[in-house]
Design a protein around this motif. Structure first.
Motif, PDB file in Angstrom:
ATOM      1  N   GLU A  79      -2.119   7.064 -16.080  1.00 33.10           N
ATOM      2  CA  GLU A  79      -2.265   7.077 -14.679  1.00 33.10           C
ATOM      3  C   GLU A  79      -1.784   5.858 -13.985  1.00 33.10           C
ATOM      4  O   GLU A  79      -1.420   6.054 -12.579  1.00 33.10           O
ATOM      5  CB  GLU A  79      -3.891   7.022 -14.176  1.00 33.10           C
ATOM      6  CG  GLU A  79      -4.451   5.692 -14.354  1.00 33.10           C
ATOM      7  CD  GLU A  79      -5.035   5.096 -15.811  1.00 33.10           C
ATOM      8  OE1 GLU A  79      -5.811   4.008 -15.939  1.00 33.10           O
ATOM      9  OE2 GLU A  79      -4.613   5.767 -16.584  1.00 33.10           O
ATOM     10  N   LYS A  80      -1.395   4.543 -14.705  1.00 33.24           N
ATOM     11  CA  LYS A  80      -0.694   3.632 -14.067  1.00 33.24           C
ATOM     12  C   LYS A  80       0.735   3.967 -13.967  1.00 33.24           C
ATOM     13  O   LYS A  80       1.336   3.155 -13.380  1.00 33.24           O
ATOM     14  CB  LYS A  80      -0.909   2.515 -15.069  1.00 33.24           C
ATOM     15  CG  LYS A  80      -2.379   1.971 -15.134  1.00 33.24           C
ATOM     16  CD  LYS A  80      -2.580   0.758 -16.059  1.00 33.24           C
ATOM     17  CE  LYS A  80      -4.362   0.525 -16.231  1.00 33.24           C
ATOM     18  NZ  LYS A  80      -4.193  -0.542 -17.288  1.00 33.24           N
ATOM     19  N   ILE A  81       1.316   4.906 -14.672  1.00 32.09           N
ATOM     20  CA  ILE A  81       2.852   5.172 -14.513  1.00 32.09           C
ATOM     21  C   ILE A  81       3.230   5.377 -13.062  1.00 32.09           C
ATOM     22  O   ILE A  81       4.132   4.758 -12.774  1.00 32.09           O
ATOM     23  CB  ILE A  81       3.000   6.394 -15.607  1.00 32.09           C
ATOM     24  CG1 ILE A  81       3.072   5.616 -16.955  1.00 32.09           C
ATOM     25  CG2 ILE A  81       4.554   6.421 -15.324  1.00 32.09           C
ATOM     26  CD1 ILE A  81       3.415   6.608 -18.078  1.00 32.09           C
ATOM     27  N   GLN A  82       2.549   6.421 -12.545  1.00 37.42           N
ATOM     28  CA  GLN A  82       2.803   6.865 -11.273  1.00 37.42           C
ATOM     29  C   GLN A  82       1.539   7.194 -10.381  1.00 37.42           C
ATOM     30  O   GLN A  82       1.110   8.235 -10.413  1.00 37.42           O
ATOM     31  CB  GLN A  82       3.519   8.240 -11.283  1.00 37.42           C
ATOM     32  CG  GLN A  82       4.414   8.769  -9.894  1.00 37.42           C
ATOM     33  CD  GLN A  82       5.263   9.531  -9.981  1.00 37.42           C
ATOM     34  OE1 GLN A  82       5.571  10.276 -11.275  1.00 37.42           O
ATOM     35  NE2 GLN A  82       6.152   9.790  -8.981  1.00 37.42           N
ATOM     36  N   GLN A  87       2.600   6.890  -5.042  1.00 37.32           N
ATOM     37  CA  GLN A  87       3.847   6.179  -5.458  1.00 37.32           C
ATOM     38  C   GLN A  87       4.979   7.198  -6.007  1.00 37.32           C
ATOM     39  O   GLN A  87       4.915   8.082  -6.753  1.00 37.32           O
ATOM     40  CB  GLN A  87       3.680   5.219  -6.674  1.00 37.32           C
ATOM     41  CG  GLN A  87       4.666   4.508  -7.312  1.00 37.32           C
ATOM     42  CD  GLN A  87       4.222   3.319  -8.480  1.00 37.32           C
ATOM     43  OE1 GLN A  87       3.163   2.635  -8.070  1.00 37.32           O
ATOM     44  NE2 GLN A  87       4.911   3.527  -9.378  1.00 37.32           N
ATOM     45  N   VAL A  88       6.214   7.144  -5.290  1.00 37.41           N
ATOM     46  CA  VAL A  88       7.116   8.016  -5.554  1.00 37.41           C
ATOM     47  C   VAL A  88       7.809   7.550  -6.890  1.00 37.41           C
ATOM     48  O   VAL A  88       8.195   8.518  -7.728  1.00 37.41           O
ATOM     49  CB  VAL A  88       8.312   7.685  -4.304  1.00 37.41           C
ATOM     50  CG1 VAL A  88       9.443   8.572  -4.734  1.00 37.41           C
ATOM     51  CG2 VAL A  88       7.740   7.832  -2.951  1.00 37.41           C
ATOM     52  N   MET A  89       8.292   6.662  -7.351  1.00 37.23           N
ATOM     53  CA  MET A  89       8.743   6.025  -8.356  1.00 37.23           C
ATOM     54  C   MET A  89       8.052   5.730  -9.511  1.00 37.23           C
ATOM     55  O   MET A  89       7.288   4.746  -9.304  1.00 37.23           O
ATOM     56  CB  MET A  89      10.050   4.788  -8.274  1.00 37.23           C
ATOM     57  CG  MET A  89      11.198   5.217  -7.331  1.00 37.23           C
ATOM     58  SD  MET A  89      12.208   6.672  -7.973  1.00 37.23           S
ATOM     59  CE  MET A  89      12.770   5.851  -9.312  1.00 37.23           C
TER      60      MET A  89
END
Length: 255
Positions: free
Chosen positions: A151-154, A158-160
């Motif tokens: 869940e911290k990746i995107q 958050q677009v990128m």
């Protein structure tokens, strides 16, 4: 898709994995995982040699236009099956039918017992309908899986994506053959589901919340709405106070 999607995912994000030996090289099995991110259904299959079939909402497969066709092709390519969620029990019955079909072919069936993504990173109560009924009806072992930090990746909004290493921890298979033929006993279904969720909690280290994630999302949405309305009321009260003060000052100057 193992090459075109799984390869770049592993190369860029370098997910770490524990317990790969717990996934059988052949034969049916159910992968029951927590659900933190949209990407869970991509990272888990990417680290396994075998195909994993998940279920996905039918809207991903029926959206019109070029984008809709590309989306449908992508989800079919990564092994997801459409589930029509219409009707009171539509999603549950469709998941059960899909799961049984996959397992009867001797393949891996992936399912998220929470029913939806966690709204805040905590682990929520599992829904007994799909997971437990499929496990008891087919006799397939249930392998608990913990997705970690996906869940911290995107995060939402958050677009990128953030380049970081998510984790996947796979537990030992759970055997529920002692409950064979009892897939319509709601107490047995609850017991099976709770046992699986307990194993996922131990693997993931998440805080457990004994309510459904859908209810938690509703509570969060209602709280956000109440905060927004309170903020709006506060701004209106401040504006009215400023108008009253200006009116008072004007009256004093006139006098």
């Amino acid at each position: 898709m193992k090459v075109s999607v799984g390869g770049p995912l592993k190369m860029i994000f370098r997910p770490w994995v524990e317990g790969l030996e717990n996934v059988p090289a052949e034969g049916p099995a159910i992968l029951a995982s927590n659900h933190l991110s949209f990407s869970d259904s991509f990272f888990l299959p990417a680290v396994l040699d075998r195909k994993v079939t998940f279920i996905a909402k039918a809207e991903y497969f029926t959206t019109p236009g070029v984008k809709g066709r590309l989306t449908a092709a992508f989800f079919k390519g990564v092994g997801q099956l459409p589930v029509d969620r219409s009707g009171a029990r539509g999603a549950g019955e469709a998941a059960i039918r899909s799961g049984r079909d996959v397992l009867e072919r001797g393949e891996l069936f992936g399912i998220y017992p929470e029913g939806t993504r966690s709204p805040d990173g905590r682990l929520y109560r599992g829904k007994p309908g799909g997971l437990a009924r499929v496990a008891l009806a087919t006799g397939a072992p249930v392998i608990p899986v913990a997705m970690i930090d996906t869940e911290k990746i995107q995060p939402p909004g958050q677009v990128m994506p953030k380049i970081m290493r998510p984790g996947i921890r796979i537990g030992r298979p759970l055997d529920f053959s002692r409950y064979h033929g009892m897939e319509h006993d709601r107490f047995v279904l609850r017991a099976v589901t709770d046992e699986v969720m307990y194993e996922i909690m131990k693997l993931s280290g998440q805080e457990y919340v004994d309510i459904y994630a859908t209810a938690a999302k509703r509570q969060i949405a209602e709280a956000a709405k109440a905060d927004k309305e309170a903020e709006k009321a506060a701004r209106a009260a401040l504006a009215q106070a400023e108008r009253d003060q200006a009116k008072k000052e004007k009256s004093e100057r006139t006098e």
